[in-house]
Scaffold this motif. Structure first.
Motif, short mmCIF file in Angstrom:
data_model
loop_
_atom_site.label_atom_id
_atom_site.label_comp_id
_atom_site.label_asym_id
_atom_site.label_seq_id
_atom_site.Cartn_x
_atom_site.Cartn_y
_atom_site.Cartn_z
N TRP A 44 55.96 3.11 35.09
CA TRP A 44 55.41 2.60 36.35
C TRP A 44 55.30 1.09 36.31
CZ3 TRP A 44 53.28 5.26 40.70
CH2 TRP A 44 53.38 6.66 40.63
N VAL A 57 53.30 -1.86 38.76
CA VAL A 57 52.31 -2.04 39.83
C VAL A 57 52.31 -3.50 40.29
CG1 VAL A 57 49.87 -1.83 40.46
CG2 VAL A 57 50.88 -0.21 38.82
N ASN A 117 59.07 4.13 38.68
CA ASN A 117 58.10 4.20 39.77
C ASN A 117 57.50 2.82 40.04
OD1 ASN A 117 57.78 7.22 40.34
ND2 ASN A 117 57.55 7.14 38.11
N ALA A 123 54.55 0.88 42.44
CA ALA A 123 53.41 1.02 43.34
C ALA A 123 53.01 -0.38 43.82
CB ALA A 123 52.25 1.69 42.63
N VAL A 175 59.69 11.42 40.42
CA VAL A 175 58.49 10.66 40.06
C VAL A 175 57.89 11.13 38.75
CG1 VAL A 175 56.13 10.08 40.79
CG2 VAL A 175 57.97 10.15 42.48
N VAL A 221 45.99 4.23 42.01
CA VAL A 221 47.25 4.08 41.28
C VAL A 221 47.08 4.44 39.81
CG1 VAL A 221 47.10 1.62 40.65
CG2 VAL A 221 49.32 2.65 41.09
N ARG A 269 47.42 8.11 39.72
CA ARG A 269 48.83 8.52 39.85
C ARG A 269 49.55 8.40 38.50
NH1 ARG A 269 51.18 5.35 45.11
NH2 ARG A 269 49.57 5.98 46.61
N ILE A 270 49.37 7.27 37.85
CA ILE A 270 50.06 7.04 36.57
C ILE A 270 49.58 8.04 35.52
CG2 ILE A 270 50.43 5.39 34.70
CD1 ILE A 270 50.14 3.16 36.83
N SER A 303 50.75 11.89 34.98
CA SER A 303 52.00 12.23 34.30
C SER A 303 51.74 12.81 32.92
CB SER A 303 52.86 10.97 34.16
OG SER A 303 53.99 11.22 33.34
N ALA A 320 53.55 0.65 30.85
CA ALA A 320 53.40 0.35 32.28
C ALA A 320 53.38 -1.16 32.44
CB ALA A 320 52.11 0.96 32.84
#
Length: 468
Positions: A236, A238, A272, A274, A365, A385, A388-389, A392, A398
């Motif tokens: 991810w 961000v 991904n 965000a 995703v 967020v 969301r991360i 997984s 990240a």
């Protein structure tokens, strides 16, 4: 004699044939590695450093040949292939330095109540023969992330490369063989024999890099052995609202390069993105533009960012996942340049789901796509967020773009990942950092010194002049 046929994933050209080893040949190879360990474990730090520096110089002299072989065998765009060779040389030199710094620590015995006068020496000793299993995507550098620390700490090592890219590993092993016979070897083995090698009594430790499914299977095959696993991820990135607007174009290009470079075939490729809701529309437009400008096609072209996937099965898997994404009422933006004639080519693709929470259920995703695909969506709150991360099953690295130290601290504290990269993509890996993941992304750490710790055992010596 069974042979492995190696093909160029872009042209289909046959590059060579390599024989699979028999069970008897593999046994003799392990015996040779065991003998080499018994000799090398007594080598001095200076000797280890000299060997690594010597191989670094040899690799430097053959830089062009190694880069060209990487381009052909792995389908890696030539500027990425050259960068991998340069990194490999750096890893060897880092290991040479660590070989001379790997000294242990000194403790005072009398620091404890009732402790005797004297000192304690804590050092680490090499485990023995390391069995390394490496993937196709960085067949030179990832092999050296096992070989270099093993040599630096006094171990011998047997490397089993991916069947897609064995030639580069065999060529690398040849550089070590020319200088220190038996210490580093490569074995071309099928799955059945590989499983037997993980359980072989001569093997002291297993170091695996590859998919989560296969990695945990290897762990179950030899539960009594120390095992380091560097597995997959769905990285991810961000973008927080405090990021200056004037940097959007450069950041979007950096992100697209990290998502689509080498066809996204890296466990820390950006998968991904965000973006803070108040900046979403403008930043999205920059991502679309960067995607459209990405060049894909022939890896021999210096301008190409996205080359072929490693084989047609990988390309079919990625295309199938993209077909599923059309059910989201998404916008899919594909690059305008490239070639549709090569079956292993998939165009760099940006997916913009209208419902980010629903998209979490998609394999694009939640799973490691390992292809040139990036999913971008907006978010409202930091906690959202982070959730969301953390939803997984993976947790490798990240990336966060922000200038806010409070936000940095929160992400660092709350994200369930092995590494957090600030103001850069999660694809950034420094070869001397402790690198690895949590959850299904693995166990243990790579990075030269940290791999040396994995490949050694702790031992303590208490020294006191007082008798009785």
């Amino acid at each position: 004699m069974r042979e492995l046929v190696v093909h160029n994933p872009y042209t289909g050209e046959e590059l060579g044939k390599v024989p699979f080893v028999t069970r008897e040949e593999a046994g003799r190879g392990l015996a040779q590695a065991s003998a080499a360990f018994k000799r090398w474990r007594h080598s001095t730090a200076w000797q280890r450093a000299q060997l690594l520096e010597g191989v670094a110089s040899d690799l430097e002299k053959e830089r062009g040949e190694f880069a060209e072989l990487l381009r052909k065998e792995a389908g890696k765009p030539i500027h990425f292939a050259t960068a991998e060779v340069n990194r490999a040389i750096s890893v060897l030199r880092w290991a040479a330095g660590e070989a001379q710094r790997f000294a242990g620590e000194l403790l005072r015995l009398d620091a404890a109540a009732g402790g005797r006068p004297g000192f304690g020496i804590h050092t680490r000793f090499p485990r023995g023969v390391i069995f390394g299993i490496t993937p196709f995507n960085f067949p030179l550098n990832l092999a050296l992330h096992k070989i270099a620390p093993a040599v630096a700490c006094g171990c011998s090592i047997v490397i089993k490369p991916s069947p897609a890219t064995p030639l580069i590993t065999l060529k690398l092993a040849g550089l070590f063989e020319a200088r220190e016979p038996g210490l580093v070897s490569a074995v071309i083995a099928d799955d059945e024999l590989t499983a037997e090698l993980t359980r072989a009594p001569e093997v002291a430790m297993i170091s695996f890099t590859g998919s989560a499914r296969v990695g945990w299977q290897v762990r179950r095959q030899a539960p009594e052995k120390p095992t380091a696993l560097e597995l997959g991820g769905n990285a991810w990135l961000v973008v927080m609202p405090d990021v200056p607007v004037e940097t959007y174009s450069a950041i979007a290009k950096r992100i697209s390069g990290a998502a689509f470079g080498y066809a996204g075939q890296s466990c820390i490729s950006v998968q991904n993105v965000a973006v803070a809701a108040e900046r979403w529309k403008e930043f999205r437009d920059h991502l679309v533009r960067a995607t459209e400008e990405t060049v894909f096609g022939n890896p021999a072209d210096e301008k190409v960012v996205t080359g072929p996937l490693i084989h047609s099965g990988s390309a079919r898997r990625v295309r199938s996942a993209l077909e599923g994404a059309r059910e989201w009422d998404s916008i899919i933006s594909k690059t305008r340049s490239g070639s549709g004639e090569v079956t292993n080519l998939v165009a760099p693709t940006l997916v913009l789901p209208s419902d980010a929470d629903f998209a979490l259920k998609s394999e694009l995703v939640s799973e490691e796509i390992f292809g040139p695909v990036m999913v971008a969506a907006k978010f409202d709150e930091v906690g959202e967020v982070i959730s969301r991360i953390n939803s997984s099953r993976y947790g490798l690295q990240a990336g966060i773009y922000t200038r806010d130290w409070t936000v940095i601290e929160r992400f660092y504290r709350d994200l369930e990942v092995g590494g957090v990269v600030i103001n850069d993509v999660p694809t950034a890996r420094y070869d001397h950092q402790p690198y690895g993941g949590v959850k299904e992304s693995g166990q243990g750490r790579e990075g030269v010194r940290y791999a040396m710790e994995e490949m050694t055992e702790s031992r303590f010596l208490a020294l006191s002049s007082v008798m009785g």
